[in-house]
Scaffold this motif. Sequence first.
Motif, PDB file in Angstrom:
ATOM      1  N   MET A 130      19.587 -38.615   5.201  1.00 56.03           N
ATOM      2  CA  MET A 130      20.032 -39.871   4.608  1.00 56.03           C
ATOM      3  C   MET A 130      19.962 -40.924   5.710  1.00 56.03           C
ATOM      4  N   THR A 131      18.930 -41.734   5.682  1.00 53.31           N
ATOM      5  CA  THR A 131      18.668 -42.694   6.745  1.00 53.31           C
ATOM      6  C   THR A 131      19.816 -43.686   6.896  1.00 53.31           C
ATOM      7  N   GLY A 132      20.243 -43.876   8.134  1.00 50.69           N
ATOM      8  CA  GLY A 132      21.294 -44.849   8.414  1.00 50.69           C
ATOM      9  C   GLY A 132      22.686 -44.385   8.060  1.00 50.69           C
ATOM     10  N   LYS A 133      22.839 -43.088   7.782  1.00 55.12           N
ATOM     11  CA  LYS A 133      24.146 -42.557   7.410  1.00 55.12           C
ATOM     12  C   LYS A 133      24.437 -41.296   8.210  1.00 55.12           C
ATOM     13  N   THR A 134      25.709 -41.011   8.389  1.00 59.11           N
ATOM     14  CA  THR A 134      26.123 -39.824   9.114  1.00 59.11           C
ATOM     15  C   THR A 134      27.206 -39.099   8.334  1.00 59.11           C
ATOM     16  N   ALA A 135      27.232 -37.777   8.438  1.00 61.47           N
ATOM     17  CA  ALA A 135      28.230 -36.986   7.723  1.00 61.47           C
ATOM     18  C   ALA A 135      29.626 -37.304   8.242  1.00 61.47           C
ATOM     19  N   VAL A 136      30.577 -37.408   7.325  1.00 64.24           N
ATOM     20  CA  VAL A 136      31.967 -37.689   7.685  1.00 64.24           C
ATOM     21  C   VAL A 136      32.638 -36.374   8.080  1.00 64.24           C
ATOM     22  N   SER A 137      33.225 -36.342   9.256  1.00 66.28           N
ATOM     23  CA  SER A 137      33.921 -35.143   9.719  1.00 66.28           C
ATOM     24  C   SER A 137      35.423 -35.292   9.507  1.00 66.28           C
ATOM     25  N   GLY A 138      36.125 -34.182   9.543  1.00 68.93           N
ATOM     26  CA  GLY A 138      37.576 -34.211   9.444  1.00 68.93           C
ATOM     27  C   GLY A 138      38.118 -34.497   8.060  1.00 68.93           C
ATOM     28  N   VAL A 139      37.296 -34.332   7.022  1.00 65.84           N
ATOM     29  CA  VAL A 139      37.753 -34.560   5.646  1.00 65.84           C
ATOM     30  C   VAL A 139      38.742 -33.462   5.259  1.00 65.84           C
ATOM     31  N   THR A 140      39.791 -33.836   4.530  1.00 64.07           N
ATOM     32  CA  THR A 140      40.788 -32.872   4.069  1.00 64.07           C
ATOM     33  C   THR A 140      40.999 -33.021   2.569  1.00 64.07           C
ATOM     34  N   VAL A 141      41.614 -32.013   1.972  1.00 61.99           N
ATOM     35  CA  VAL A 141      41.956 -32.063   0.551  1.00 61.99           C
ATOM     36  C   VAL A 141      43.329 -32.706   0.404  1.00 61.99           C
ATOM     37  N   ALA A 187      41.772 -23.553 -12.864  1.00 67.53           N
ATOM     38  CA  ALA A 187      42.360 -22.518 -13.723  1.00 67.53           C
ATOM     39  C   ALA A 187      42.066 -22.831 -15.182  1.00 67.53           C
ATOM     40  N   GLY A 188      40.799 -22.679 -15.572  1.00 63.32           N
ATOM     41  CA  GLY A 188      40.412 -22.872 -16.961  1.00 63.32           C
ATOM     42  C   GLY A 188      40.540 -24.296 -17.457  1.00 63.32           C
ATOM     43  N   LEU A 189      40.346 -25.287 -16.570  1.00 62.91           N
ATOM     44  CA  LEU A 189      40.608 -26.678 -16.936  1.00 62.91           C
ATOM     45  C   LEU A 189      39.379 -27.436 -17.427  1.00 62.91           C
ATOM     46  N   GLY A 190      38.201 -26.866 -17.299  1.00 60.11           N
ATOM     47  CA  GLY A 190      37.008 -27.517 -17.831  1.00 60.11           C
ATOM     48  C   GLY A 190      36.833 -28.932 -17.325  1.00 60.11           C
ATOM     49  N   VAL A 191      36.796 -29.918 -18.253  1.00 62.38           N
ATOM     50  CA  VAL A 191      36.560 -31.312 -17.875  1.00 62.38           C
ATOM     51  C   VAL A 191      37.800 -31.980 -17.286  1.00 62.38           C
ATOM     52  N   ASP A 192      38.898 -31.260 -17.173  1.00 63.07           N
ATOM     53  CA  ASP A 192      40.097 -31.815 -16.544  1.00 63.07           C
ATOM     54  C   ASP A 192      40.227 -31.417 -15.076  1.00 63.07           C
ATOM     55  N   ALA A 193      39.223 -30.739 -14.550  1.00 66.09           N
ATOM     56  CA  ALA A 193      39.258 -30.349 -13.139  1.00 66.09           C
ATOM     57  C   ALA A 193      38.981 -31.554 -12.247  1.00 66.09           C
ATOM     58  N   TYR A 194      39.654 -31.603 -11.100  1.00 68.41           N
ATOM     59  CA  TYR A 194      39.413 -32.673 -10.128  1.00 68.41           C
ATOM     60  C   TYR A 194      39.861 -32.207  -8.751  1.00 68.41           C
ATOM     61  N   VAL A 195      39.332 -32.868  -7.717  1.00 67.22           N
ATOM     62  CA  VAL A 195      39.786 -32.670  -6.340  1.00 67.22           C
ATOM     63  C   VAL A 195      39.827 -34.033  -5.670  1.00 67.22           C
ATOM     64  N   ASP A 196      40.914 -34.314  -4.949  1.00 66.95           N
ATOM     65  CA  ASP A 196      41.044 -35.547  -4.181  1.00 66.95           C
ATOM     66  C   ASP A 196      40.800 -35.250  -2.706  1.00 66.95           C
ATOM     67  N   PHE A 197      39.957 -36.072  -2.079  1.00 71.01           N
ATOM     68  CA  PHE A 197      39.607 -35.885  -0.675  1.00 71.01           C
ATOM     69  C   PHE A 197      40.090 -37.073   0.154  1.00 71.01           C
ATOM     70  N   ASN A 198      40.583 -36.781   1.348  1.00 75.25           N
ATOM     71  CA  ASN A 198      41.014 -37.798   2.306  1.00 75.25           C
ATOM     72  C   ASN A 198      40.007 -37.822   3.448  1.00 75.25           C
ATOM     73  N   LEU A 199      39.335 -38.957   3.632  1.00 72.21           N
ATOM     74  CA  LEU A 199      38.314 -39.082   4.671  1.00 72.21           C
ATOM     75  C   LEU A 199      38.906 -39.365   6.047  1.00 72.21           C
ATOM     76  N   GLY A 200      40.211 -39.609   6.107  1.00 70.58           N
ATOM     77  CA  GLY A 200      40.878 -39.818   7.384  1.00 70.58           C
ATOM     78  C   GLY A 200      41.009 -41.265   7.802  1.00 70.58           C
ATOM     79  N   ALA A 201      40.196 -42.144   7.237  1.00 67.68           N
ATOM     80  CA  ALA A 201      40.240 -43.577   7.538  1.00 67.68           C
ATOM     81  C   ALA A 201      39.388 -44.287   6.497  1.00 67.68           C
ATOM     82  N   ILE A 202      39.565 -45.595   6.376  1.00 62.47           N
ATOM     83  CA  ILE A 202      38.720 -46.366   5.464  1.00 62.47           C
ATOM     84  C   ILE A 202      37.325 -46.464   6.075  1.00 62.47           C
ATOM     85  N   LEU A 203      36.331 -45.975   5.337  1.00 65.63           N
ATOM     86  CA  LEU A 203      34.961 -45.889   5.835  1.00 65.63           C
ATOM     87  C   LEU A 203      33.984 -46.470   4.820  1.00 65.63           C
ATOM     88  N   PRO A 204      32.800 -46.897   5.276  1.00 65.88           N
ATOM     89  CA  PRO A 204      31.762 -47.375   4.353  1.00 65.88           C
ATOM     90  C   PRO A 204      30.978 -46.190   3.776  1.00 65.88           C
TER      91      PRO A 204
END
Length: 331
Positions: free
Chosen positions: A161-172, A208-225
């Motif tokens: 991905m040109t001009g982009k770098t992987a974000v490290s330290g991401v948590t759930v 746990a059997g949630l189908g379209v109600d499944a979700y995960v929230d991620f914290n990138l550690g700081a406000i990033l572009p």
Amino acid sequence: MKILPSHLLAAVLSGGLTSFSITAHAAVITGVTVTDSATAFSPDYSADKAVDGDTSDYASQNQGADTFLQFAFPGARQVNRVVVMNRDSPAEADWIGNFTLTFDGGLSTSIARTAIRGGSAIISLGGTYTTTGVRLDVATTGSASLGGNTGAQEVFFLSPMTGKTAVSGVTVAGSATPFSADYAAAGALDGIVGRSQAAGVTPEYASAGLGVDAYVDFNLGAILPVGGFDLFDRPAGADRVSAFDLIFSVNSVFGDGDDTTLSFNGTGMATSGEFASIQAQYVRYDVTAKSGAGVNTGLSEIVFYAAIPEPSSAAVSLAALAGLGLRRRRR
């Protein structure tokens, strides 16, 4: 696949619209085929299983470290990462350990890794190779024993991905209820793509059997572009997600008015997206549709990418002046 051009996306955002659809950009190379391989164990374990996008796998016929696969791309592609998911087999000799990739023109790179059941890290190749095909030669298996029906559950090649770098330290930061502690949301950030039916913690999050109600929230550690992602769905077709939203927020509260939502269609087990940068610290992966008969939707792994800041004009000017001063002193 096409993406919404950056200038158009920026115009949409500036106009106040914060929810829209966007087609995934193919950082994961699609249309890959297998043109040659070591002898397969049987037709049920043929080499094309290594690129079919599900849990069926290629197994060689007792070839062990002599196992190889030859891949062809639909045209010249840039490659800088690879995922070689091992077979979900209890026999360690069936797993690929170290291997060598040889590209068109003869350039090659050797990868050293610890063989694990049913999975693979997203492996950096240490550079970018432009090629129309790749040969994978197994160097070691997961066992010191000779032979083994060595092979792969799935192999993915990724472009940069040109001009982009992987974000490290991401948590759930939170998630819908997992199927069990062995399928907790942390599996989406463990660095491993795949699945394993062995006892214990697995390399994937399953709701746990949630189908379209499944979700995960991620914290990138700081406000990033944030400007892109690679997402690997759960390998089993029964649990496949066919559409999802990524909801971007500067804070941990979703739905408070500062969110930006991008909608994506799943493109198989692996989906990549690239878009104009969105300022965010928190991202919600929100399942909106599924294609499989199962309901334990989730994901195996996700990587977020942030734009690399361009040097400011002041910094460029200072660097130029410093260089000029150095040249004058040398004279």
